[in-house]
Design an enzyme around this catalytic site. Structure first.
Site, mmCIF file in Angstrom:
data_model
loop_
_atom_site.group_PDB
_atom_site.id
_atom_site.type_symbol
_atom_site.label_atom_id
_atom_site.label_comp_id
_atom_site.label_asym_id
_atom_site.label_seq_id
_atom_site.Cartn_x
_atom_site.Cartn_y
_atom_site.Cartn_z
ATOM 1 N N GLU A 147 30.664 26.674 38.146
ATOM 2 C CA GLU A 147 31.746 27.120 39.016
ATOM 3 C C GLU A 147 31.571 26.498 40.404
ATOM 4 O O GLU A 147 30.866 27.066 41.255
ATOM 5 C CB GLU A 147 31.715 28.643 39.133
ATOM 6 C CG GLU A 147 31.977 29.352 37.827
ATOM 7 C CD GLU A 147 32.727 30.647 38.065
ATOM 8 O OE1 GLU A 147 33.817 30.786 37.522
ATOM 9 O OE2 GLU A 147 32.247 31.483 38.825
ATOM 10 N N SER A 195 39.726 28.274 39.696
ATOM 11 C CA SER A 195 41.198 28.131 39.709
ATOM 12 C C SER A 195 41.771 27.652 38.371
ATOM 13 O O SER A 195 42.714 26.860 38.341
ATOM 14 C CB SER A 195 41.637 27.217 40.857
ATOM 15 O OG SER A 195 41.240 27.777 42.097
ATOM 16 N N HIS A 219 27.045 34.921 40.219
ATOM 17 C CA HIS A 219 28.381 34.432 40.592
ATOM 18 C C HIS A 219 28.326 33.973 42.050
ATOM 19 O O HIS A 219 27.612 34.544 42.870
ATOM 20 C CB HIS A 219 29.412 35.552 40.412
ATOM 21 C CG HIS A 219 30.813 35.080 40.598
ATOM 22 N ND1 HIS A 219 31.385 34.935 41.837
ATOM 23 C CD2 HIS A 219 31.752 34.674 39.695
ATOM 24 C CE1 HIS A 219 32.622 34.474 41.697
ATOM 25 N NE2 HIS A 219 32.871 34.315 40.404
ATOM 26 N N GLU A 270 30.190 34.419 44.485
ATOM 27 C CA GLU A 270 30.449 35.457 45.503
ATOM 28 C C GLU A 270 29.211 36.328 45.707
ATOM 29 O O GLU A 270 28.969 36.822 46.814
ATOM 30 C CB GLU A 270 31.696 36.274 45.100
ATOM 31 C CG GLU A 270 32.960 35.469 45.331
ATOM 32 C CD GLU A 270 34.115 35.770 44.400
ATOM 33 O OE1 GLU A 270 34.132 36.841 43.763
ATOM 34 O OE2 GLU A 270 35.009 34.903 44.291
ATOM 35 N N LYS A 299 36.804 40.657 39.225
ATOM 36 C CA LYS A 299 36.286 40.905 40.584
ATOM 37 C C LYS A 299 36.568 42.367 40.978
ATOM 38 O O LYS A 299 36.509 43.242 40.137
ATOM 39 C CB LYS A 299 36.890 39.910 41.564
ATOM 40 C CG LYS A 299 36.829 38.465 41.064
ATOM 41 C CD LYS A 299 37.114 37.470 42.130
ATOM 42 C CE LYS A 299 37.244 36.101 41.503
ATOM 43 N NZ LYS A 299 37.023 35.011 42.420
ATOM 44 N N ASN A 302 37.157 37.245 34.846
ATOM 45 C CA ASN A 302 36.396 37.982 35.868
ATOM 46 C C ASN A 302 37.398 38.659 36.788
ATOM 47 O O ASN A 302 38.076 37.994 37.567
ATOM 48 C CB ASN A 302 35.519 36.997 36.657
ATOM 49 C CG ASN A 302 34.861 37.665 37.862
ATOM 50 O OD1 ASN A 302 34.770 38.896 37.933
ATOM 51 N ND2 ASN A 302 34.403 36.860 38.815
ATOM 52 N N GLY A 338 38.962 30.621 43.665
ATOM 53 C CA GLY A 338 39.936 31.412 44.416
ATOM 54 C C GLY A 338 40.673 30.601 45.471
ATOM 55 O O GLY A 338 41.337 31.168 46.347
HETATM 56 C C1 PEP Z 1 35.772 33.367 39.299
HETATM 57 O O1 PEP Z 1 35.911 34.433 39.850
HETATM 58 O O2 PEP Z 1 34.749 33.186 38.610
HETATM 59 C C2 PEP Z 1 36.810 32.340 39.433
HETATM 60 C C3 PEP Z 1 36.620 31.186 38.855
HETATM 61 O O3 PEP Z 1 37.930 32.661 40.178
HETATM 62 P P1 PEP Z 1 39.334 31.872 40.247
HETATM 63 O O4 PEP Z 1 39.720 31.545 38.821
HETATM 64 O O5 PEP Z 1 40.278 32.810 40.886
HETATM 65 O O6 PEP Z 1 39.096 30.624 41.026
#
Ligand code: PEP
Length: 249
Positions: free
Chosen positions: A164, A210, A93, A95, A9, A7, A170
Site C-alpha cells: 500500500e 485508491s 496499516h 495509518e 477504517k 478496510n 485515500g
Molecule cells: C486502505 O485503507 O487500505 C486504502 C487502500 O484506502 P483507499 O482505498 O481509500 O485508498
C-alpha cells in the site's frame, strides 16, 4: 481467484453495517474470490451475527494489541478479536504507522499475537511519497517485510501481504499496474528467498491505494497482484460488489 478485502477504517456503525450486508449483491463470479471485510471493532459483532451477510465474506479487525489482556485502555487483544468473529487482522496499516507511530517492532509483536491465536495477519507495507521520490521504495518495503518475516519465522500458518504505497491511500492517486507489478515482484522475490518458492506462492500479495471499480481489473491483472485492499470504495456495497466481480474474471 483473488483476495478482495475492504478496510472500513473508522466508518460504518452498526446500522450502516447491517444496511451494507443487506444491500450487497455479489455476482456469481465473486464467489471465486476470497472476500474479507474489516469493520471497525464496534461493528464486528453486528457483522458476525448479521443474517444478511453472505457466508463467503470473512471478517477481520483493523488492529490488535499484542498482549492477551491487561491495563491497556482502548485496546483489543487477538483473543478478543477472534472471539468476536474475526479471522484476519490488518497489521501495520500505513495509518497505524504514520498517524499512530506504530513501529516495525510493534508490528512484529502483533504478528506474533495473531499467530498464537490462529488469526491470519494481513501485513501492510508501503513507502511515503518522499521515500519514493528519493528512490527508496525497495529499501522501505523490504525493511518492513523483513521485520514481519522475522516474527513469522517457524510459523507455517497463512499470512497475506498488502503493498500500500502511502501516497496512494485515500488520495485518489493510484499506482499504475506497472508500479504495482514492480513492487510486488520485489516482495515476491524476497518471500521466495525467505520461504522457498512453493510457500511464497501461497502468500497472496494485495495491492491497496485508491482501488475503485474503474481501475480494479487493470490492477488485478498486473503481475504478482493476487488481490486488492480497498478503503473508500469498500464502503459502498455496489462498488465492493463490482470490484469483487473484477477479481473473479
Ligand atoms: C486502505 O485503507 O487500505 C486504502 C487502500 O484506502 P483507499 O482505498 O481509500 O485508498
Amino acid at each position: 481467484m483473488a483476495v478482495i478485502a475492504g478496510n472500513w477504517k473508522m466508518h460504518m456503525g452498526a446500522a450502516q453495517t447491517r444496511a451494507f450486508f443487506a444491500e450487497l449483491d455479489l455476482d456469481e463470479s465473486a464467489s471465486k474470490n476470497e472476500l474479507l471485510i474489516f469493520p471497525p471493532v464496534s461493528s464486528l459483532g453486528v457483522a458476525a451475527a448479521c443474517p444478511d451477510r453472505d457466508s463467503r465474506i470473512q471478517l477481520g479487525v483493523q488492529n490488535i494489541h499484542w498482549q492477551d489482556g491487561g491495563a491497556f485502555t482502548g485496546e483489543t487483544s487477538a483473543a478478543m478479536a477472534a472471539e468476536a468473529g474475526a479471522s484476519h487482522v490488518l497489521i501495520g496499516h500505513s495509518e497505524r504507522r504514520h498517524v499512530f507511530g506504530e513501529t516495525n517492532e510493534e508490528v512484529a509483536l502483533k504478528i506474533a499475537a495473531c499467530c498464537s491465536h490462529g488469526l491470519v495477519p494481513v501485513v501492510c507495507v508501503g513507502e511515503t511519497l518522499s521515500q519514493r521520490q528519493e528512490g527508496r521504495v525497495d529499501e522501505v518495503i523490504l525493511g518492513q517485510l523483513d521485520a514481519a518475516l522475522q516474527a513469522l519465522e517457524g510459523n507455517d500458518g497463512r499470512f497475506l501481504l498488502a503493498y500500500e504505497p502511502v501516497w496512494a491511500i485515500g488520495t485518489g492517486e493510484t499506482a499504475t499496474p506497472d508500479d504495482a507489478a514492480n513492487a510486488h515482484s520485489t516482495l515476491r522475490t524476497r518471500l521466495e528467498a525467505a520461504l522457498g518458492l512453493a510457500a511464497a506462492v501461497r502468500r497472496p500479495i494485495l495491492y491497496g491505494g485508491s482501488v475503485k471499480p474503474s481501475n480494479a481489473a487493470d490492477l488485478l491483472g498486473a503481475a504478482n497482484v493476487d488481490g486488492v485492499l480497498v478503503g473508500g470504495a469498500s464502503l459502498d456495497p455496489r462498488s465492493f460488489a463490482e470490484i469483487a466481480a473484477a477479481g473473479g474474471r
